[in-house]
Motif scaffolding. Structure first.
Motif, PDB file in Angstrom:
ATOM      1  N   LEU A  13     -14.019 -10.711  -7.524  1.00 22.71           N
ATOM      2  CA  LEU A  13     -15.137 -10.167  -6.758  1.00 22.71           C
ATOM      3  C   LEU A  13     -15.973  -9.210  -7.606  1.00 22.71           C
ATOM      4  O   LEU A  13     -17.208  -9.228  -7.544  1.00 22.71           O
ATOM      5  CB  LEU A  13     -14.627  -9.450  -5.506  1.00 22.71           C
ATOM      6  CG  LEU A  13     -14.098 -10.346  -4.394  1.00 22.71           C
ATOM      7  CD1 LEU A  13     -13.443  -9.504  -3.306  1.00 22.71           C
ATOM      8  CD2 LEU A  13     -15.212 -11.196  -3.810  1.00 22.71           C
ATOM      9  N   GLU A  26     -22.910  -8.848   0.148  1.00 26.52           N
ATOM     10  CA  GLU A  26     -21.876  -9.744   0.667  1.00 26.52           C
ATOM     11  C   GLU A  26     -20.568  -9.560  -0.103  1.00 26.52           C
ATOM     12  O   GLU A  26     -19.483  -9.501   0.490  1.00 26.52           O
ATOM     13  CB  GLU A  26     -22.335 -11.196   0.559  1.00 26.52           C
ATOM     14  CG  GLU A  26     -21.312 -12.179   1.081  1.00 26.52           C
ATOM     15  CD  GLU A  26     -21.781 -13.619   0.977  1.00 26.52           C
ATOM     16  OE1 GLU A  26     -20.902 -14.480   0.860  1.00 26.52           O
ATOM     17  OE2 GLU A  26     -22.986 -13.868   1.018  1.00 26.52           O
ATOM     18  N   GLN A  30     -16.739  -8.271   1.069  1.00 29.06           N
ATOM     19  CA  GLN A  30     -15.507  -8.994   0.757  1.00 29.06           C
ATOM     20  C   GLN A  30     -14.503  -8.063   0.073  1.00 29.06           C
ATOM     21  O   GLN A  30     -13.300  -8.115   0.359  1.00 29.06           O
ATOM     22  CB  GLN A  30     -15.801 -10.203  -0.134  1.00 29.06           C
ATOM     23  CG  GLN A  30     -16.573 -11.289   0.566  1.00 29.06           C
ATOM     24  CD  GLN A  30     -16.958 -12.420  -0.376  1.00 29.06           C
ATOM     25  OE1 GLN A  30     -16.408 -12.575  -1.459  1.00 29.06           O
ATOM     26  NE2 GLN A  30     -17.919 -13.230   0.049  1.00 29.06           N
ATOM     27  N   GLU A  33     -12.971  -5.810   2.629  1.00 30.86           N
ATOM     28  CA  GLU A  33     -11.994  -6.560   3.427  1.00 30.86           C
ATOM     29  C   GLU A  33     -10.672  -6.694   2.674  1.00 30.86           C
ATOM     30  O   GLU A  33      -9.599  -6.533   3.269  1.00 30.86           O
ATOM     31  CB  GLU A  33     -12.554  -7.947   3.772  1.00 30.86           C
ATOM     32  CG  GLU A  33     -11.601  -8.791   4.579  1.00 30.86           C
ATOM     33  CD  GLU A  33     -11.243  -8.204   5.935  1.00 30.86           C
ATOM     34  OE1 GLU A  33     -10.120  -8.475   6.401  1.00 30.86           O
ATOM     35  OE2 GLU A  33     -12.062  -7.468   6.521  1.00 30.86           O
ATOM     36  N   LYS A  34     -10.722  -6.974   1.387  1.00 31.85           N
ATOM     37  CA  LYS A  34      -9.484  -7.080   0.597  1.00 31.85           C
ATOM     38  C   LYS A  34      -8.735  -5.751   0.596  1.00 31.85           C
ATOM     39  O   LYS A  34      -7.516  -5.723   0.738  1.00 31.85           O
ATOM     40  CB  LYS A  34      -9.785  -7.499  -0.854  1.00 31.85           C
ATOM     41  CG  LYS A  34     -10.285  -8.899  -0.994  1.00 31.85           C
ATOM     42  CD  LYS A  34      -9.229  -9.895  -0.605  1.00 31.85           C
ATOM     43  CE  LYS A  34      -9.800 -11.291  -0.632  1.00 31.85           C
ATOM     44  NZ  LYS A  34      -9.037 -12.217   0.191  1.00 31.85           N
TER      45      LYS A  34
END
Length: 66
Positions: A13, A26, A30, A33-34
């Motif tokens: 990422l 975006e 992500q 979220e990880k």
């Protein structure tokens, strides 16, 4: 999911953030979220990623004020 797997995904990422700056928001979501998944599993969070998360949150706050 093992800690090493999370580290690999986060690394990918971060590379995407550099290589695809147009998708930065975006990718940031992500990444967040990880980190939430890691917290939920009780995995240790590397200090540099916690600092990055704080910096991203601070940037988001500044953008929201504009």
């Amino acid at each position: 999911m093992a800690l090493e797997s999370f580290k690999a995904q986060i690394s990918m990422l971060l590379e995407e953030m550099v290589n695809q700056p147009e998708d930065e928001h975006e990718i940031q979501e992500q990444l967040r979220e990880k980190l939430r998944e890691m917290r939920a599993m009780g995995l240790p969070l590397p200090e540099d990623l916690v600092a990055l998360e704080k910096r991203l949150d601070d940037d988001l706050d500044v953008e929201g004020e504009s």
